[in-house]
Design a protein around this motif. Structure first.
Motif, PDB file in Angstrom:
ATOM      1  N   PHE A   1       0.829  -1.204   0.000  1.00 57.89           N
ATOM      2  CA  PHE A   1       0.000   0.000   0.000  1.00 57.89           C
ATOM      3  C   PHE A   1       0.865   1.256   0.000  1.00 57.89           C
ATOM      4  O   PHE A   1       0.464   2.291  -0.497  1.00 57.89           O
TER       5      PHE A   1
ATOM      6  N   LEU B   1       1.938  -0.083  -5.749  1.00 55.72           N
ATOM      7  CA  LEU B   1       0.825   0.828  -5.947  1.00 55.72           C
ATOM      8  C   LEU B   1       1.202   1.919  -6.938  1.00 55.72           C
ATOM      9  O   LEU B   1       0.415   2.268  -7.833  1.00 55.72           O
TER      10      LEU B   1
ATOM     11  N   THR C   1      -6.638   4.039  -5.350  1.00 58.00           N
ATOM     12  CA  THR C   1      -6.045   4.167  -4.018  1.00 58.00           C
ATOM     13  C   THR C   1      -6.985   3.605  -2.948  1.00 58.00           C
ATOM     14  O   THR C   1      -6.534   2.934  -2.008  1.00 58.00           O
TER      15      THR C   1
ATOM     16  N   TRP D   1      -6.933  -0.146  -3.128  1.00 58.24           N
ATOM     17  CA  TRP D   1      -5.671  -0.655  -2.578  1.00 58.24           C
ATOM     18  C   TRP D   1      -5.742  -0.728  -1.051  1.00 58.24           C
ATOM     19  O   TRP D   1      -5.299  -1.694  -0.447  1.00 58.24           O
TER      20      TRP D   1
ATOM     21  N   MET E   1      -5.430  -4.478  -0.193  1.00 56.61           N
ATOM     22  CA  MET E   1      -4.000  -4.751  -0.063  1.00 56.61           C
ATOM     23  C   MET E   1      -3.378  -4.311   1.258  1.00 56.61           C
ATOM     24  O   MET E   1      -2.159  -4.123   1.312  1.00 56.61           O
TER      25      MET E   1
ATOM     26  N   ASP F   1      -0.940  -6.909   2.061  1.00 51.29           N
ATOM     27  CA  ASP F   1      -0.051  -7.278   0.963  1.00 51.29           C
ATOM     28  C   ASP F   1      -0.150  -8.771   0.639  1.00 51.29           C
ATOM     29  O   ASP F   1       0.862  -9.454   0.489  1.00 51.29           O
TER      30      ASP F   1
ATOM     31  N   PRO G   1      -2.145  -8.130  -7.430  1.00 49.44           N
ATOM     32  CA  PRO G   1      -2.972  -7.412  -8.399  1.00 49.44           C
ATOM     33  C   PRO G   1      -2.413  -7.546  -9.808  1.00 49.44           C
ATOM     34  O   PRO G   1      -1.195  -7.611 -10.004  1.00 49.44           O
TER      35      PRO G   1
END
Length: 205
Positions: free
Chosen positions: A21, A26, A113, A116, A120, A123, A127
């Motif tokens: 993130f 990202l 964002t 994410w 995520m 993690d 993606p």
């Protein structure tokens, strides 16, 4: 996304163990979304019934080479460390019907964002851009997949384990059972049949 990302890597491992993130993964996807184009997102589970973003259009679509499976451990959202629950992931092999959403280009970075932060934070997912058919033609859609090498992948689970999880697993967002049922009911509402999930939910009775 459109075919302008076709030559870009489909996924990118984060560097130096930094959380995705906050890390380069990202930023890699944000740069791909910065080309002044709409963002397409493929939903196959909770994004079907809780997308949390506004889509300009949505269509039933199928991705090939991946399938929906309730085979990802959840020790926070749908379970606990003492009684882990399960959430869906896209695993390699087969195909998956779901919903592809188009997000307007002026909202693409904000929605990316937000997605994410939602998908995520630990993690876990990988993606990638997956090709999806739409009435306007094929697009590249963001999807969150899971490699079988991940420690979050459950591997094969016997029926008794599913029964126990459906009966007992509960996390901060509710039970695994309710999550699976909501996904199944949403699929039916969209006219999508998932026989594997229907068979799995018999263990919830």
């Amino acid at each position: 996304m459109t075919d302008t990302t076709a030559n870009a890597p489909t996924s990118l491992a984060h560097a130096n163990g930094s959380p995705a993130f906050q890390g380069p993964l990202l930023e890699h996807f944000r740069k791909q979304c910065a080309a002044g184009q709409d963002l397409w997102v493929f939903g196959y589970a909770s994004l079907l019934w809780r997308p949390e973003f506004e889509a300009q259009e949505q269509h039933i679509s199928r991705v090939w080479g991946w399938h929906r499976a309730l085979k990802m451990w959840s020790r926070l959202n749908r379970g606990s460390p003492e009684c882990p629950g399960l959430v869906f992931a896209l695993l390699p092999g087969g195909s998956c019907q779901g919903m592809v959403y188009r997000v307007a280009k002026d909202q693409a970075d904000k929605v990316l964002t937000r997605l994410w932060a939602r998908e995520m934070p630990m993690d876990v997912y990988t993606p990638c851009w997956l090709p999806c058919a739409t009435p306007q033609g094929r697009v590249k859609a963001l999807a969150f997949t899971l490699p079988r090498s991940s420690p979050s992948f459950t591997g094969h689970l016997p029926a008794e384990t599913y029964r126990q999880i459906f009966q007992q697993a509960c996390g901060r967002f509710g039970t695994t059972r309710d999550y699976a049922l909501q996904t199944y009911e949403s699929l039916l509402a969209h006219g999508i049949e998932d026989r594997a999930l229907a068979a799995l939910l018999r263990h919830a009775d």
